[in-house]
Design a protein around this motif. Structure first.
Motif, PDB file in Angstrom:
ATOM      1  N   TRP A 139      33.901  64.762  31.142  1.00  0.00           N
ATOM      2  CA  TRP A 139      35.272  64.846  30.638  1.00  0.00           C
ATOM      3  C   TRP A 139      35.296  64.942  29.106  1.00  0.00           C
ATOM      4  O   TRP A 139      36.205  65.557  28.532  1.00  0.00           O
ATOM      5  CB  TRP A 139      36.094  63.662  31.125  1.00  0.00           C
ATOM      6  N   SER A 140      34.296  64.328  28.454  1.00  0.00           N
ATOM      7  CA  SER A 140      34.210  64.469  26.993  1.00  0.00           C
ATOM      8  C   SER A 140      33.930  65.913  26.610  1.00  0.00           C
ATOM      9  O   SER A 140      34.551  66.461  25.682  1.00  0.00           O
ATOM     10  CB  SER A 140      33.115  63.550  26.448  1.00  0.00           C
ATOM     11  N   VAL A 141      32.990  66.545  27.339  1.00  0.00           N
ATOM     12  CA  VAL A 141      32.680  67.959  27.070  1.00  0.00           C
ATOM     13  C   VAL A 141      33.909  68.837  27.328  1.00  0.00           C
ATOM     14  O   VAL A 141      34.243  69.735  26.538  1.00  0.00           O
ATOM     15  CB  VAL A 141      31.485  68.413  27.934  1.00  0.00           C
ATOM     16  N   ILE A 142      34.596  68.562  28.467  1.00  0.00           N
ATOM     17  CA  ILE A 142      35.797  69.335  28.791  1.00  0.00           C
ATOM     18  C   ILE A 142      36.865  69.134  27.716  1.00  0.00           C
ATOM     19  O   ILE A 142      37.534  70.078  27.288  1.00  0.00           O
ATOM     20  CB  ILE A 142      36.336  68.932  30.178  1.00  0.00           C
ATOM     21  N   GLY A 143      37.012  67.889  27.257  1.00  0.00           N
ATOM     22  CA  GLY A 143      37.984  67.610  26.190  1.00  0.00           C
ATOM     23  C   GLY A 143      37.648  68.353  24.904  1.00  0.00           C
ATOM     24  O   GLY A 143      38.534  68.945  24.263  1.00  0.00           O
ATOM     25  N   CYS A 144      36.346  68.333  24.534  1.00  0.00           N
ATOM     26  CA  CYS A 144      35.925  69.049  23.319  1.00  0.00           C
ATOM     27  C   CYS A 144      36.170  70.551  23.454  1.00  0.00           C
ATOM     28  O   CYS A 144      36.672  71.203  22.516  1.00  0.00           O
ATOM     29  CB  CYS A 144      34.449  68.787  23.037  1.00  0.00           C
ATOM     30  N   LEU A 145      35.824  71.112  24.636  1.00  0.00           N
ATOM     31  CA  LEU A 145      36.060  72.540  24.853  1.00  0.00           C
ATOM     32  C   LEU A 145      37.549  72.862  24.792  1.00  0.00           C
ATOM     33  O   LEU A 145      37.948  73.914  24.251  1.00  0.00           O
ATOM     34  CB  LEU A 145      35.472  72.963  26.205  1.00  0.00           C
ATOM     35  N   LEU A 146      38.367  71.976  25.355  1.00  0.00           N
ATOM     36  CA  LEU A 146      39.819  72.196  25.310  1.00  0.00           C
ATOM     37  C   LEU A 146      40.336  72.158  23.872  1.00  0.00           C
ATOM     38  O   LEU A 146      41.174  72.991  23.474  1.00  0.00           O
ATOM     39  CB  LEU A 146      40.520  71.127  26.153  1.00  0.00           C
ATOM     40  N   VAL A 147      39.808  71.212  23.070  1.00  0.00           N
ATOM     41  CA  VAL A 147      40.201  71.140  21.655  1.00  0.00           C
ATOM     42  C   VAL A 147      39.794  72.416  20.928  1.00  0.00           C
ATOM     43  O   VAL A 147      40.585  73.002  20.156  1.00  0.00           O
ATOM     44  CB  VAL A 147      39.571  69.893  20.992  1.00  0.00           C
ATOM     45  N   PHE A 148      38.540  72.879  21.175  1.00  0.00           N
ATOM     46  CA  PHE A 148      38.078  74.124  20.549  1.00  0.00           C
ATOM     47  C   PHE A 148      38.944  75.307  20.991  1.00  0.00           C
ATOM     48  O   PHE A 148      39.275  76.191  20.180  1.00  0.00           O
ATOM     49  CB  PHE A 148      36.606  74.387  20.892  1.00  0.00           C
TER      50      PHE A 148
END
Length: 206
Positions: A139-148
């Motif tokens: 979920w951290s990776v998904i959150g970072c990708l969503l922010v990017f």
């Protein structure tokens, strides 16, 4: 009165005979060939004689009875020792079985723990991590990708707005340039006509 005394005498004799018969029966039951060691000692005591000398009481026991009793005691002890050895061997076997079962139980427990850990874990980049840690990382990776993604969308829209503004400015500049070129051309044409008119006027004056 005589009849009563006679009756008492008969009862006493009967009681004495009954007690004597019981003692004889008990002595008959005692033997060196059977029964527990305690009864065999009783048999030896019952068959021994006694006498007093110098104010002390002595028991006279037959040597054959004493040897027989001694052999019976040794046989009994040997039987007890044999039984004790058998029990020790049985206990050792039980202890070995218990130790083997404990090892199997420990192995089963370790396998169960390993299976539980594998069930509750997942592989992430070749590293086994718990499901909760894996979910957190995911979920951290998904959150970072969503922010990017949001950042790139924002930058794209910004760039798109700037591009549209640049296109608009360019169109306006081109329009202004065309107007300027048209006016310059018209001015040039007007100057050319004026020059031609002056040339024609000059020729006429000559």
């Amino acid at each position: 009165m005589k009849g009563f005394r006679l009756l008492l005498l008969i009862a006493a004799l009967f009681t004495f005979n009954l007690q004597f018969a019981q003692e004889e029966e008990q002595q008959d039951e005692l033997s060196l060939d059977k029964g527990p060691i305690d009864s065999q000692f009783e048999f030896v005591y019952s068959k021994s004689g006694n006498y007093r000398a110098d104010g002390k009481r002595y028991e006279v026991v037959r040597t054959i009875s004493l040897d027989k009793l001694r052999q019976n005691v040794l046989d009994t002890l040997s039987g007890y020792n044999k039984r004790a050895a058998e029990l020790k061997q049985t206990i050792a076997g039980h202890e070995s079985t218990i130790a083997s079962l404990n090892e199997k139980l420990e192995e089963t427990t370790n396998n169960l723990t390993s299976v539980t850990e594998e069930k509750d874990s997942m592989s992430f980049l070749g590293i086994m991590v718990s499901k909760s840690t894996y979910n957190s990382i995911l979920w951290s990776v998904i959150g970072c990708l969503l922010v990017f993604l949001l950042f790139f969308i924002y930058k794209f829209r910004n760039s798109n707005v700037l591009t549209q503004e640049a296109k608009t400015n360019l169109a306006e500049l081109e329009t202004e340039y065309e107007d300027h070129r048209r006016r310059a051309l018209e001015r040039e044409q007007r100057i050319s006509r004026q020059l031609q008119d002056e040339i024609n006027r000059y020729k006429k004056q000559k």
